[in-house]
Enzyme design. Structure first.
Site, PDB file in Angstrom:
ATOM      1  N   ARG A 182       0.853  -1.047  -0.162  1.00  0.00           N
ATOM      2  CA  ARG A 182       0.160  -0.090  -0.147  1.00  0.00           C
ATOM      3  C   ARG A 182       0.864   1.237  -0.201  1.00  0.00           C
ATOM      4  NH1 ARG A 182      -5.657  -1.088   2.291  1.00  0.00           N
ATOM      5  NH2 ARG A 182      -5.852  -3.220   1.982  1.00  0.00           N
ATOM      6  N   SER A 295     -21.987 -14.603   9.677  1.00  0.00           N
ATOM      7  CA  SER A 295     -21.435 -13.419   9.071  1.00  0.00           C
ATOM      8  C   SER A 295     -21.275 -13.416   7.385  1.00  0.00           C
ATOM      9  CB  SER A 295     -19.877 -13.543   9.235  1.00  0.00           C
ATOM     10  OG  SER A 295     -19.240 -12.216   8.971  1.00  0.00           O
ATOM     11  N   SER A 347     -18.824  -1.253   0.881  1.00  0.00           N
ATOM     12  CA  SER A 347     -18.375  -0.067   0.081  1.00  0.00           C
ATOM     13  C   SER A 347     -17.518  -0.427  -0.962  1.00  0.00           C
ATOM     14  CB  SER A 347     -17.623   0.628   1.291  1.00  0.00           C
ATOM     15  OG  SER A 347     -16.233  -0.397   1.932  1.00  0.00           O
ATOM     16  N   HIS A 375     -21.192   3.153   5.990  1.00  0.00           N
ATOM     17  CA  HIS A 375     -21.245   3.762   4.789  1.00  0.00           C
ATOM     18  C   HIS A 375     -22.801   4.206   4.214  1.00  0.00           C
ATOM     19  CE1 HIS A 375     -16.979   3.176   3.459  1.00  0.00           C
ATOM     20  NE2 HIS A 375     -17.291   2.252   4.232  1.00  0.00           N
ATOM     21  N   LYS A 423     -17.369   9.474   8.169  1.00  0.00           N
ATOM     22  CA  LYS A 423     -17.665   9.412   6.758  1.00  0.00           C
ATOM     23  C   LYS A 423     -18.552  10.833   6.431  1.00  0.00           C
ATOM     24  CE  LYS A 423     -15.968   4.817   5.640  1.00  0.00           C
ATOM     25  NZ  LYS A 423     -15.300   4.606   7.268  1.00  0.00           N
ATOM     26  N   THR A 452      -9.807   3.107  26.531  1.00  0.00           N
ATOM     27  CA  THR A 452      -9.246   4.011  25.312  1.00  0.00           C
ATOM     28  C   THR A 452      -9.731   5.522  25.845  1.00  0.00           C
ATOM     29  OG1 THR A 452      -9.662   2.277  23.816  1.00  0.00           O
ATOM     30  CG2 THR A 452      -9.737   4.714  22.933  1.00  0.00           C
ATOM     31  N   THR A 453      -8.712   6.534  25.542  1.00  0.00           N
ATOM     32  CA  THR A 453      -8.987   7.510  25.775  1.00  0.00           C
ATOM     33  C   THR A 453     -10.291   8.342  24.696  1.00  0.00           C
ATOM     34  OG1 THR A 453      -6.661   7.920  26.125  1.00  0.00           O
ATOM     35  CG2 THR A 453      -7.922  10.200  25.712  1.00  0.00           C
ATOM     36  N   THR A 538      -8.213  -6.004   0.616  1.00  0.00           N
ATOM     37  CA  THR A 538      -9.615  -5.130   0.228  1.00  0.00           C
ATOM     38  C   THR A 538     -10.419  -5.856  -0.640  1.00  0.00           C
ATOM     39  OG1 THR A 538      -8.507  -3.191   1.209  1.00  0.00           O
ATOM     40  CG2 THR A 538     -10.816  -3.018   0.375  1.00  0.00           C
TER      41      THR A 538
END
Length: 690
Positions: A182, A295, A347, A375, A423, A452-453, A538
């Site tokens: 990538r 799934s 997407s 999306h 998005k 997590t902050t 992807t």
């Protein structure tokens, strides 16, 4: 296999080959060495042979020397450009990999180093095995940039320790070889010039055609205004996790806004929807005894990871295939806990999940439904709640801003919905909505939430302002649909292979990783159009594509330029058209007679925004004054009223527009320059378009 056959010819000559079984040789030739990952285990063993060792060193030296540049600078530049490679002014290590010549030379040099190390040569002899890069690079800028550094920048390893750097380099080399590596372009989107951005050179501006800021809300005036005001009052960061110092009024108000949007009892905000999906699915799997996940085969990586981390059993059903899903559901007892995990808008292909039908199956077989609307939120439905809302468009439109569930509606039937703030809403973060007890359980057990902050107050405020604005303004998403249809129809007229789908996604099939990268580079460097190539993992190998996102702020002239540029690049690179795919049986639903897919937005739904029209260069975007007023009033409790003359002027103008628009059913709107404060126009205009 060819190499193994060649090796087998020498079994009678070589004692080692003669006494080693073919199956063992096959394994040794296919497995990487643990100490020298660029070499196979067979090659590492061969370095110790008095005959093969020196032969390998000699052949390695020949290969490295063979990659010496053979052309002058101008010739090399022409070669690069013909392959869609455009060297920048600063050559990075990632840039080197773009050049097939330099990349191959680097790989050969790496093999040479490891051969030397495997033969227990000292550092000096290892360097001799790789001729100085400066002697090999007459005209290649990528190759010259790589010359002063050893192939992987690592020292020759001590034979008693594991060579970590070599392993990292070998793993990267795999990505380069299968063309799945990538590359990240330096793209800086300009708030005052959406959809334009500048590259690493601030004077080099390009059009962005692949960002997920689908509606341009990342620079909506009231969003920016709200964020600035929040930043001034509450500072930059949240100060900790939600449990420690990050549970502010802004966070609670955003979660309340999300419950209203989806007409659900409770919501929980995460740092991203990747984290929301992972944390929610993994927590559910750890708490529901004997849970089985069903799934969709095309689910996002975050859902796949969440299910994997849960430890629960997973059953994959074919993408959007209700028959396959039911066949797999009926194999399990009704009392077994089940969750069907799927998306509304996929997407990368633009397909839309059969939400209502999946809810039917869930009820029949005793399953919960988990719907990812990442999306879709902001883009579908009269208030932007997503596809589940859109499927009962008129009912939700009549209900207005009432936060109560519409019993029996598709959105009401879905048990768990996740979405993003990063998005269509143009901010950052993710969330999950559902029943009160479910949300409280996730809040209490999910590590991805607890440790997590918390999101910064300004980001949270911007997200809430964006949601509120879009709940009261349908024009942006309606105009987006108009522009998407225009682009899809014009691509189809030129035989450009758009993967058919009913959503706003415009995926153009290329079918080859190298070609997709070349097409992306040519569009960027020759046409100032930025669209990223989408490769494996992807999308499947052989289904590589360019994924275009068309916004309501792309103008007619920019659309014209895009169509010309894509047509030119397809011609220059000889990329398959729809008719070409049809001749070979089709691929990714292109060329198999599925091109006539009806969009999910109907003409009546689009025209409920007042017959929106594509902008032209020089026209200002439309800002809904009534929606702005709703946002400002809602934030007054925490931030106070908007100060100064602008507040008075806006109130005066808003009132005047309301009086002038008394005979119109639509909200009053004013045209304003995006990214700047809302200004009073010299003449009152009440456009009924978007």
């Amino acid at each position: 296999m060819d190499r193994l056959v060649t090796i087998s010819r020498f079994k009678k000559t070589c004692p080692f080959l003669g006494r080693t079984q073919t199956q063992t040789l096959r394994s040794l030739s296919s497995l990487a060495s643990s100490r020298f990952p660029a070499l196979s285990q067979l090659t590492e063993s061969a370095t110790k042979c008095p005959i093969m060792g020196p032969a390998l060193q000699m052949r390695s030296t020949q290969m490295v020397a063979g990659y010496a540049s053979f052309a002058a600078q101008a010739d090399v530049q022409q070669i690069h450009h013909s392959k869609g490679i455009f060297p920048g002014s600063e050559i990075t290590d990632a840039d080197i990999a773009k050049c097939p010549h330099a990349s191959a030379a680097r790989a050969a040099a790496r093999v040479a180093e490891e051969l030397a190390a495997a033969a227990k040569a000292d550092t000096a002899s290892a360097r001799k095995a790789t001729p100085a890069a400066a002697d090999m690079t007459a005209g290649c800028p990528f190759h010259m940039a790589a010359a002063p550094v050893p192939a992987n920048g690592a020292q020759i390893p001590n034979e008693d320790t594991f060579n970590y750097d070599q392993l990292f380099a070998a793993e990267l080399e795999k990505k380069h070889k299968d063309q799945s590596y990538r590359y990240f372009n330096n793209i800086n989107r300009l708030a005052n010039k959406f959809p334009l951005a500048h590259t690493a050179n601030v004077k080099d501006e390009v059009e962005v055609w692949c960002a997920n800021d689908y509606l341009g809300m990342g620079n909506n005036p009231v969003v920016l205004e709200t964020m600035h005001r929040t930043l001034d009052k509450y500072g930059a960061g949240a100060g900790g996790t939600r449990n420690i110092a990050g549970n502010s009024a802004m966070h609670l108000a955003l979660e309340k806004e999300l419950t209203s949007l989806h007409r659900k009892p409770a919501a929980l905000v995460f740092s991203s929807c990747y984290v929301a999906n992972d944390a929610t699915l993994s927590t559910l799997g750890s708490k529901l005894p004997g849970l089985v996940y069903f799934s969709d085969a095309s689910n996002h990586a975050s859902m796949i990871q969440g299910i994997r981390h849960s430890g629960a059993k997973k059953v994959i059903f074919k993408h959007n295939d209700l028959e396959d899903l039911e066949n797999k559901l009926r194999m399990w007892p009704l009392e077994t806990p089940k969750i069907i995990a799927f998306e509304s808008v996929y997407s990368m292909c633009g397909s839309i999940g059969p939400i209502s039908e999946i809810c039917d199956l869930a009820k029949k077989y005793g399953a919960l439904t988990f719907l990812d609307e990442v999306h879709a939120v902001g883009l579908y439905g009269p208030r932007g709640a997503g596809v589940a809302e859109h499927l009962d468009f008129e009912a939700h439109q009549r209900a207005g801003q009432n936060p109560q569930a519409i019993k029996g509606s598709v959105m009401d039937r879905v048990d768990i919905i996740t979405g993003t703030l990063g998005k269509a809403y143009g901010s950052v973060g993710g969330y999950v909505v559902g029943s009160r007890d479910f949300i409280d359980m996730i809040r209490s057990y999910a590590p991805g939430f607890i440790f997590t902050t918390s999101l910064p107050p300004a980001s949270v405020a911007g997200s809430r302002a964006s949601i509120m604005y879009q709940k009261h303004h349908i024009g942006d998403r309606a105009l987006k649909q108009v522009n998407v249809r225009e682009v899809k129809e014009r691509f189809a007229a030129l035989d450009i292979p758009v993967i058919p789908g009913p959503s706003h996604i415009v995926p153009v099939l290329v079918g080859d990783a190298g070609l997709a990268k070349m097409a992306s580079d040519k569009l960027l460097h020759e046409h100032s159009i930025y669209v990223q190539a989408i490769n494996y993992p992807t999308v499947p190998v052989g289904e590589e594509r360019l994924r275009f996102t068309v916004t309501p702020r792309h103008t007619a002239e920019q659309i014209d330029g895009l169509i010309r540029a894509v047509e030119s690049v397809f011609t220059e690179l000889n990329i398959n058209r729809t008719s070409d795919w049809e001749k070979i049986g089709g691929r990714a639903n292109v060329g198999i007679g599925m091109d006539d897919v009806k969009p999910i937005w109907t003409e009546n739904q689009i025209n409920s925004a007042g017959v929106p029209h594509t902008l032209r260069n020089g026209q200002l975007t439309v800002v809904d004054v009534a929606a702005v007023d709703v946002v400002r009033k809602d934030f007054e409790a925490l931030l106070g009223p908007v100060d100064g003359v602008r507040k008075v002027a806006d109130e005066l103008f808003t009132g005047a527009v309301k009086l002038a628009a008394g005979s119109f059913a639509k909200h009053p709107r004013v045209r304003a320059t995006v990214g700047s404060p809302i200004k009073v126009a010299t003449a009152i205009q009440v456009p009924v378009s978007a």
